[in-house]
Scaffold this active site. Structure first.
Site, short mmCIF file in Angstrom:
data_model
loop_
_atom_site.label_atom_id
_atom_site.label_comp_id
_atom_site.label_asym_id
_atom_site.label_seq_id
_atom_site.Cartn_x
_atom_site.Cartn_y
_atom_site.Cartn_z
N HIS A 23 4.71 -7.63 -0.45
CA HIS A 23 4.29 -8.81 -1.21
C HIS A 23 4.96 -8.82 -2.58
O HIS A 23 5.48 -7.79 -3.05
CB HIS A 23 2.77 -8.81 -1.37
N ASP A 76 0.88 -1.17 0.00
CA ASP A 76 0.00 0.00 0.00
C ASP A 76 0.91 1.22 0.00
O ASP A 76 1.75 1.37 0.92
CB ASP A 76 -0.87 0.04 1.27
N SER A 119 8.68 2.26 5.10
CA SER A 119 9.45 3.21 4.31
C SER A 119 9.04 3.17 2.86
O SER A 119 7.96 3.59 2.49
CB SER A 119 10.94 2.91 4.47
#
Length: 358
Positions: free
Chosen positions: A205, A146, A325
């Site tokens: 991911h 995200d 980060s």
């Protein structure tokens, strides 16, 4: 009566004069204050412009050690990491995590367990999300996290944008000439930078079906990864501590890099327990960590070639930020088209681009 009026008149005039004088003095003081603030702001802007100008002309191959391994970046990040891992009393957990949710606008409906079940802030920060919250697109390459898109596109030279108007060096970032990575002569290199804010889901991911063959751990400093710092410090991504995973996908070379930042340098991999980041105790034989060293950034990393390639499926969890980060994708393709642009916000698993079919 006349005498009385004459006695009152001087008092009225004096009061009026005092009021006028006071008002004038206040106006003058306000004017002086505004001038001081304006001058200070102008001076600050001049200093910032001067610093940016100097930094842009400092050869990135030879930054001073004080820039690459600073006390604030590494020392305080290490201490903050230790604090975050401390187990909290149960009664403190829910109000503390709820405050974090409110401040950083986390999606509480995606949290799979009661807030008090997370022992530490680090556990809460790197929490999983409920199953099915991130459907994985099968149409092409998906977002590995995200995050917001800082930059994306074709790599046409060694210097590419890390944020609008400011570049970073691909060769310093990866520790090699990127052109040597191409498997096919008619292929091109592409990159995508995704920034994770404190309120985002912080697990990493796989963005594609590929195999991980190598891991490079570059020790470095830990500058904040936000727009002011990205604009101030050229090639910031090549200065910060990072883990570069490289391998192959169906079109050739593929890499995913997790970049550390100030207070958020802790990165872990699901398949590699030996890798440790955000550590205050380091191997000072490493050229990147020698005090007063003037060796090039990206000249040294802790390298590992896995005995056998580690296959990854699209959407499979690779690792996590324990305070997050940035993730950078650099890969090879013949003709890749991004479906996102700078400034877009992506959810993990959403489509970010695909190979054009001619």
């Amino acid at each position: 009566m006349t005498k009385s009026r004459k006695l009152q008149s001087p008092h009225i005039t004096t009061a009026s004069t005092i009021t006028t004088t006071t008002t004038t003095t206040t106006v003058k003081q306000d004017g002086i204050a505004k001038k001081i603030l304006k001058t200070s702001a102008s001076s600050i802007k001049t200093v910032h412009a001067g610093v940016r100008s100097v930094l842009r002309h400092v050869p990135i191959k030879k930054p001073p050690q004080v820039v690459r391994w600073d006390f604030l970046g590494v020392g305080l990040s290490y201490m903050w990491g230790k604090i975050n891992r401390k187990h909290l009393p149960v009664f403190m957990r829910k109000p503390l995590y709820q405050a974090w949710i409110n401040i950083f606008k986390c999606n509480q409906s995606e949290i799979p367990a009661p807030l008090e079940s997370y022992p530490s802030l680090a556990d809460f920060f790197s929490r999983p999300i409920i199953e099915g919250a991130r459907p994985i697109s099968n149409e092409g390459t998906v977002s590995p996290v995200d995050g917001r898109v800082l930059a994306c596109g074709e790599i046409k030279s060694d210097l590419v944008e890390q944020v609008k108007g400011v570049t970073y060096s691909i060769s310093h970032f990866l520790g090699c000439d990127p052109q040597t990575l191409l498997k096919n002569k008619d292929s091109k290199l592409y990159h995508c930078i995704l920034y994770l804010s404190p309120g985002d889901y912080h697990r990493i991911h796989s963005s594609e079906e590929w195999s991980i063959q190598n891991r490079q751990h570059f020790p470095g400093t830990l500058f904040p990864v936000n727009k002011p710092f990205l604009k101030l410090i050229p090639s910031l991504f090549a200065l910060n501590e990072r883990i570069v995973l490289t391998g192959e996908w169906q079109h050739g070379f593929y890499s995913l890099t997790a970049v550390g930042a100030y207070n958020v340098g802790s990165i872990s991999l699901n398949f590699d327990e030996e890798t440790r980041t955000n550590c205050i105790t380091r191997d000072f034989r490493c050229k990147n960590l020698e005090y007063f060293s003037w060796n090039g950034v990206g000249t040294h990393s802790y390298d590992l070639t896995y005995e056998s390639p580690i296959p990854q499926e699209r959407g499979q969890e690779i690792g996590q930020f324990h305070l997050g980060s940035t993730v950078v994708l650099i890969f090879e393709a013949k003709d890749f088209e991004f479906t996102i642009k700078q400034g877009d916000y992506c959810k993990m698993g959403s489509l970010i681009g695909k190979e054009k079919i001619n």
